[in-house]
Design a protein around this motif. Structure first.
Motif, PDB file in Angstrom:
ATOM      1  N   THR A 168       0.833  -1.190   0.000  1.00 38.13           N
ATOM      2  CA  THR A 168       0.000   0.000   0.000  1.00 38.13           C
ATOM      3  C   THR A 168       0.872   1.247   0.000  1.00 38.13           C
ATOM      4  O   THR A 168       1.815   1.356   0.784  1.00 38.13           O
ATOM      5  CB  THR A 168      -0.909   0.024   1.237  1.00 38.13           C
ATOM      6  N   LYS A 169       0.588   2.166  -0.893  1.00 39.24           N
ATOM      7  CA  LYS A 169       1.316   3.426  -0.901  1.00 39.24           C
ATOM      8  C   LYS A 169       0.769   4.337   0.192  1.00 39.24           C
ATOM      9  O   LYS A 169      -0.376   4.227   0.614  1.00 39.24           O
ATOM     10  CB  LYS A 169       1.207   4.101  -2.271  1.00 39.24           C
ATOM     11  N   GLY A 170       1.600   5.230   0.678  1.00 38.75           N
ATOM     12  CA  GLY A 170       1.174   6.106   1.761  1.00 38.75           C
ATOM     13  C   GLY A 170       1.320   5.435   3.105  1.00 38.75           C
ATOM     14  O   GLY A 170       2.154   4.539   3.283  1.00 38.75           O
ATOM     15  N   ASN A 171       0.511   5.839   4.064  1.00 38.37           N
ATOM     16  CA  ASN A 171       0.641   5.335   5.429  1.00 38.37           C
ATOM     17  C   ASN A 171       0.109   3.903   5.558  1.00 38.37           C
ATOM     18  O   ASN A 171      -0.808   3.496   4.846  1.00 38.37           O
ATOM     19  CB  ASN A 171      -0.088   6.243   6.409  1.00 38.37           C
ATOM     20  N   PHE A 172       0.707   3.158   6.521  1.00 35.84           N
ATOM     21  CA  PHE A 172       0.284   1.790   6.795  1.00 35.84           C
ATOM     22  C   PHE A 172      -0.759   1.770   7.901  1.00 35.84           C
ATOM     23  O   PHE A 172      -0.786   2.655   8.768  1.00 35.84           O
ATOM     24  CB  PHE A 172       1.476   0.936   7.254  1.00 35.84           C
ATOM     25  N   ASP A 173      -1.597   0.726   7.899  1.00 29.48           N
ATOM     26  CA  ASP A 173      -2.509   0.550   9.022  1.00 29.48           C
ATOM     27  C   ASP A 173      -1.760  -0.126  10.176  1.00 29.48           C
ATOM     28  O   ASP A 173      -0.583  -0.481  10.048  1.00 29.48           O
ATOM     29  CB  ASP A 173      -3.749  -0.253   8.612  1.00 29.48           C
ATOM     30  N   PHE A 174      -2.447  -0.311  11.296  1.00 27.22           N
ATOM     31  CA  PHE A 174      -1.791  -0.813  12.505  1.00 27.22           C
ATOM     32  C   PHE A 174      -1.162  -2.183  12.280  1.00 27.22           C
ATOM     33  O   PHE A 174      -0.014  -2.419  12.663  1.00 27.22           O
ATOM     34  CB  PHE A 174      -2.801  -0.879  13.657  1.00 27.22           C
ATOM     35  N   GLU A 175      -1.915  -3.108  11.680  1.00 30.45           N
ATOM     36  CA  GLU A 175      -1.405  -4.465  11.493  1.00 30.45           C
ATOM     37  C   GLU A 175      -0.190  -4.484  10.565  1.00 30.45           C
ATOM     38  O   GLU A 175       0.762  -5.239  10.784  1.00 30.45           O
ATOM     39  CB  GLU A 175      -2.506  -5.384  10.949  1.00 30.45           C
ATOM     40  N   ALA A 176      -0.229  -3.657   9.523  1.00 24.73           N
ATOM     41  CA  ALA A 176       0.916  -3.596   8.592  1.00 24.73           C
ATOM     42  C   ALA A 176       2.148  -3.041   9.311  1.00 24.73           C
ATOM     43  O   ALA A 176       3.266  -3.530   9.108  1.00 24.73           O
ATOM     44  CB  ALA A 176       0.572  -2.737   7.382  1.00 24.73           C
ATOM     45  N   CYS A 177       1.953  -2.045  10.161  1.00 23.46           N
ATOM     46  CA  CYS A 177       3.077  -1.486  10.930  1.00 23.46           C
ATOM     47  C   CYS A 177       3.624  -2.532  11.901  1.00 23.46           C
ATOM     48  O   CYS A 177       4.843  -2.759  11.967  1.00 23.46           O
ATOM     49  CB  CYS A 177       2.627  -0.255  11.707  1.00 23.46           C
ATOM     50  N   LYS A 178       2.737  -3.167  12.642  1.00 26.64           N
ATOM     51  CA  LYS A 178       3.150  -4.153  13.633  1.00 26.64           C
ATOM     52  C   LYS A 178       3.944  -5.281  12.972  1.00 26.64           C
ATOM     53  O   LYS A 178       5.018  -5.667  13.448  1.00 26.64           O
ATOM     54  CB  LYS A 178       1.910  -4.722  14.339  1.00 26.64           C
ATOM     55  N   GLY A 179       3.430  -5.793  11.860  1.00 22.69           N
ATOM     56  CA  GLY A 179       4.112  -6.877  11.165  1.00 22.69           C
ATOM     57  C   GLY A 179       5.481  -6.466  10.656  1.00 22.69           C
ATOM     58  O   GLY A 179       6.456  -7.232  10.748  1.00 22.69           O
ATOM     59  N   ARG A 180       5.593  -5.246  10.164  1.00 29.01           N
ATOM     60  CA  ARG A 180       6.879  -4.777   9.634  1.00 29.01           C
ATOM     61  C   ARG A 180       7.914  -4.596  10.739  1.00 29.01           C
ATOM     62  O   ARG A 180       9.091  -4.923  10.546  1.00 29.01           O
ATOM     63  CB  ARG A 180       6.676  -3.475   8.848  1.00 29.01           C
ATOM     64  N   PHE A 181       7.511  -4.099  11.893  1.00 31.16           N
ATOM     65  CA  PHE A 181       8.471  -3.940  12.991  1.00 31.16           C
ATOM     66  C   PHE A 181       8.939  -5.298  13.503  1.00 31.16           C
ATOM     67  O   PHE A 181      10.120  -5.465  13.859  1.00 31.16           O
ATOM     68  CB  PHE A 181       7.869  -3.103  14.115  1.00 31.16           C
ATOM     69  N   GLU A 182       8.044  -6.270  13.532  1.00 34.64           N
ATOM     70  CA  GLU A 182       8.451  -7.617  13.941  1.00 34.64           C
ATOM     71  C   GLU A 182       9.466  -8.193  12.965  1.00 34.64           C
ATOM     72  O   GLU A 182      10.458  -8.824  13.364  1.00 34.64           O
ATOM     73  CB  GLU A 182       7.217  -8.525  14.022  1.00 34.64           C
ATOM     74  N   ILE A 183       9.237  -7.990  11.678  1.00 35.49           N
ATOM     75  CA  ILE A 183      10.159  -8.509  10.654  1.00 35.49           C
ATOM     76  C   ILE A 183      11.501  -7.795  10.724  1.00 35.49           C
ATOM     77  O   ILE A 183      12.562  -8.438  10.671  1.00 35.49           O
ATOM     78  CB  ILE A 183       9.514  -8.376   9.254  1.00 35.49           C
ATOM     79  N   LEU A 184      11.474  -6.467  10.874  1.00 32.57           N
ATOM     80  CA  LEU A 184      12.735  -5.723  10.980  1.00 32.57           C
ATOM     81  C   LEU A 184      13.555  -6.188  12.178  1.00 32.57           C
ATOM     82  O   LEU A 184      14.793  -6.208  12.131  1.00 32.57           O
ATOM     83  CB  LEU A 184      12.458  -4.224  11.085  1.00 32.57           C
ATOM     84  N   SER A 185      12.872  -6.572  13.248  1.00 34.95           N
ATOM     85  CA  SER A 185      13.573  -7.022  14.454  1.00 34.95           C
ATOM     86  C   SER A 185      14.308  -8.342  14.226  1.00 34.95           C
ATOM     87  O   SER A 185      15.211  -8.697  14.985  1.00 34.95           O
ATOM     88  CB  SER A 185      12.581  -7.192  15.612  1.00 34.95           C
ATOM     89  N   GLN A 186      13.933  -9.075  13.183  1.00 32.98           N
ATOM     90  CA  GLN A 186      14.521 -10.382  12.922  1.00 32.98           C
ATOM     91  C   GLN A 186      15.622 -10.348  11.862  1.00 32.98           C
ATOM     92  O   GLN A 186      16.222 -11.376  11.573  1.00 32.98           O
ATOM     93  CB  GLN A 186      13.414 -11.348  12.458  1.00 32.98           C
ATOM     94  N   THR A 187      15.880  -9.179  11.288  1.00 31.50           N
ATOM     95  CA  THR A 187      16.837  -9.134  10.180  1.00 31.50           C
ATOM     96  C   THR A 187      18.279  -9.358  10.630  1.00 31.50           C
ATOM     97  O   THR A 187      19.060 -10.012   9.939  1.00 31.50           O
ATOM     98  CB  THR A 187      16.769  -7.780   9.445  1.00 31.50           C
ATOM     99  N   GLY A 188      18.665  -8.762  11.773  1.00 35.02           N
ATOM    100  CA  GLY A 188      20.061  -8.860  12.197  1.00 35.02           C
ATOM    101  C   GLY A 188      21.005  -8.060  11.319  1.00 35.02           C
ATOM    102  O   GLY A 188      22.206  -8.344  11.280  1.00 35.02           O
ATOM    103  N   ASN A 189      20.499  -7.056  10.608  1.00 35.58           N
ATOM    104  CA  ASN A 189      21.336  -6.295   9.682  1.00 35.58           C
ATOM    105  C   ASN A 189      21.626  -4.874  10.145  1.00 35.58           C
ATOM    106  O   ASN A 189      21.887  -3.984   9.320  1.00 35.58           O
ATOM    107  CB  ASN A 189      20.684  -6.269   8.298  1.00 35.58           C
ATOM    108  N   ILE A 190      21.571  -4.644  11.460  1.00 34.96           N
ATOM    109  CA  ILE A 190      22.079  -3.394  12.027  1.00 34.96           C
ATOM    110  C   ILE A 190      23.371  -3.756  12.743  1.00 34.96           C
ATOM    111  O   ILE A 190      23.384  -4.566  13.671  1.00 34.96           O
ATOM    112  CB  ILE A 190      21.059  -2.751  12.981  1.00 34.96           C
ATOM    113  N   TYR A 191      24.461  -3.147  12.288  1.00 36.85           N
ATOM    114  CA  TYR A 191      25.797  -3.570  12.733  1.00 36.85           C
ATOM    115  C   TYR A 191      26.504  -2.466  13.516  1.00 36.85           C
ATOM    116  O   TYR A 191      26.356  -1.271  13.212  1.00 36.85           O
ATOM    117  CB  TYR A 191      26.657  -3.943  11.524  1.00 36.85           C
ATOM    118  N   PHE A 192      27.278  -2.893  14.516  1.00 41.47           N
ATOM    119  CA  PHE A 192      28.119  -1.990  15.307  1.00 41.47           C
ATOM    120  C   PHE A 192      29.531  -2.569  15.343  1.00 41.47           C
ATOM    121  O   PHE A 192      29.719  -3.784  15.211  1.00 41.47           O
ATOM    122  CB  PHE A 192      27.589  -1.866  16.738  1.00 41.47           C
TER     123      PHE A 192
END
Length: 359
Positions: A232-256
């Motif tokens: 969906t273009k533009g803003n996401f609904d709650f479920e789309a936001c929640k799902g995306r944050f969960e997926i981002l948390s599993q990537t392991g691609n933020i490095y220090f």
């Protein structure tokens, strides 16, 4: 009168012979030059599909929405695939494929290159369809490999040709460094996925206009990473936001850097995608949390987790996200996702997570 009629008939016959000769000459030219003027991919009528197997026997077929390609006058071919356009028909499954499996923020484009042999296709205009063995080079997920496929080359009409696989092409995920992505998908979706996939394609090309021969260097990803994502273009609904944050948390691609809270430059592609998602969830407050492994003292790990989470928050606020929307927390070594019993497990425990704050 009689002789005039004879002359008229002879004149008509001569004209017919000229036209027939012209057509024969055109066909002969096409026979010897199957790539005359070159060819340009008709992306709207072309397909690239891949099949994966989960739960032992459940097949899932997916495709890509954004393709570009051409064949030059010498038979050099190139097709570019924008990986963000992966289409599984389910929004969050698309997001998992992009972030966890293909890692499109690092590898936005896949390319297929080949050299078609003109001498093998000189009679295509006459036979209309030929089966050939086509060597090609595949660059996927940062890995380049030489492959070969049996394909059908079909002349649909004088200005339209199709090149299609005759049987699916099997790809081992380990050959393209996709095993880690498979493991992430399995954990995220709680399913078993077989360590290989099959690919098939049906590419349709139109003859280029005379005087405008296609050039290989012009074939590239048609959009910047994320721009062609099927969502969906533009803003996401709650479920789309929640799902995306969960997926981002599993990537392991933020490095220090080791023992440091300084963000490594290779974190930027994912952080840019994170920023885009936070920006498109404007009514939500986000928790950014840092986690460490159990190496070192609890006090040191607590401080390090807080500093690393703060570094990510600072990246977002420097991009324009309001600080009031983000809560920054460090959990130290208190919340491991797996036991700290191996270097791989410890690597997984060193992470940044994202979640929505209720209320």
């Amino acid at each position: 009168m009689y002789f005039r009629s004879i002359r008229a008939i002879i004149g008509h016959l001569s004209l017919i012979l000229v036209l027939v000769s012209s057509q024969i000459g055109t066909a002969a030219a096409q026979n010897t030059d199957p790539f005359e003027h070159g060819w340009v991919l008709d992306a709207n009528n072309s397909e690239l599909r891949f099949l994966s197997i989960k739960k032992g026997s459940v097949a899932e077929s997916s495709s890509f929405a954004t393709l570009s390609g051409l064949i030059t006058e010498t038979g050099a071919a190139r097709v570019s695939v924008l990986m963000d356009s992966v289409d599984t028909k389910i929004d969050l499954r698309n997001v998992r494929m992009r972030f966890l499996f293909f890692e499109t923020f690092q590898y936005p484009e896949t390319t297929i290159t080949a050299q078609l042999d003109p001498s093998v296709l000189t009679d295509l205009h006459g036979v209309r369809r030929k089966f050939i063995e086509l060597p090609y080079t595949l660059t996927l997920h940062g890995v380049t490999a030489e492959q070969s496929a049996r394909v059908a080359v079909t002349l649909i009409n004088n200005d339209r040709v199709a090149i299609s696989t005759t049987t699916p092409i099997a790809l081992a995920l380990k050959d393209f460094n996709l095993e880690e992505g498979r493991a992430k998908l399995q954990e995220a979706a709680s399913v078993d996925i077989l360590p290989f996939g099959t690919v098939s394609f049906d590419f349709v090309f139109d003859r280029a206009q005379p005087g405008t021969p296609p050039v290989l260097s012009t074939v590239t990803a048609a959009a910047t990473p994320g721009a062609a994502a099927l969502e969906t273009k533009g803003n996401f609904d709650f479920e789309a936001c929640k799902g995306r944050f969960e997926i981002l948390s599993q990537t392991g691609n933020i490095y220090f850097r080791s023992g440091s809270a300084r963000l490594d430059n290779k974190s930027v592609p994912l952080l840019e995608n994170l920023y885009d998602i936070v920006r498109r969830c404007p009514d939500l407050r986000i928790e950014v949390s840092g986690h460490t492994d159990a190496d070192g003292s609890e006090t040191t790990n607590q401080r390090l987790s807080e500093a690393r989470a703060r570094a990510v928050t600072n990246y977002l606020t420097n991009k324009g996200i309001e600080a009031s929307r983000i809560v920054t927390v460090g959990y130290g070594e208190a919340r491991p996702v797996v036991p700290n019993t191996s270097p791989e497990n410890m690597r997984r425990n060193r992470r940044i997570e994202f979640s929505i704050i209720d209320g």
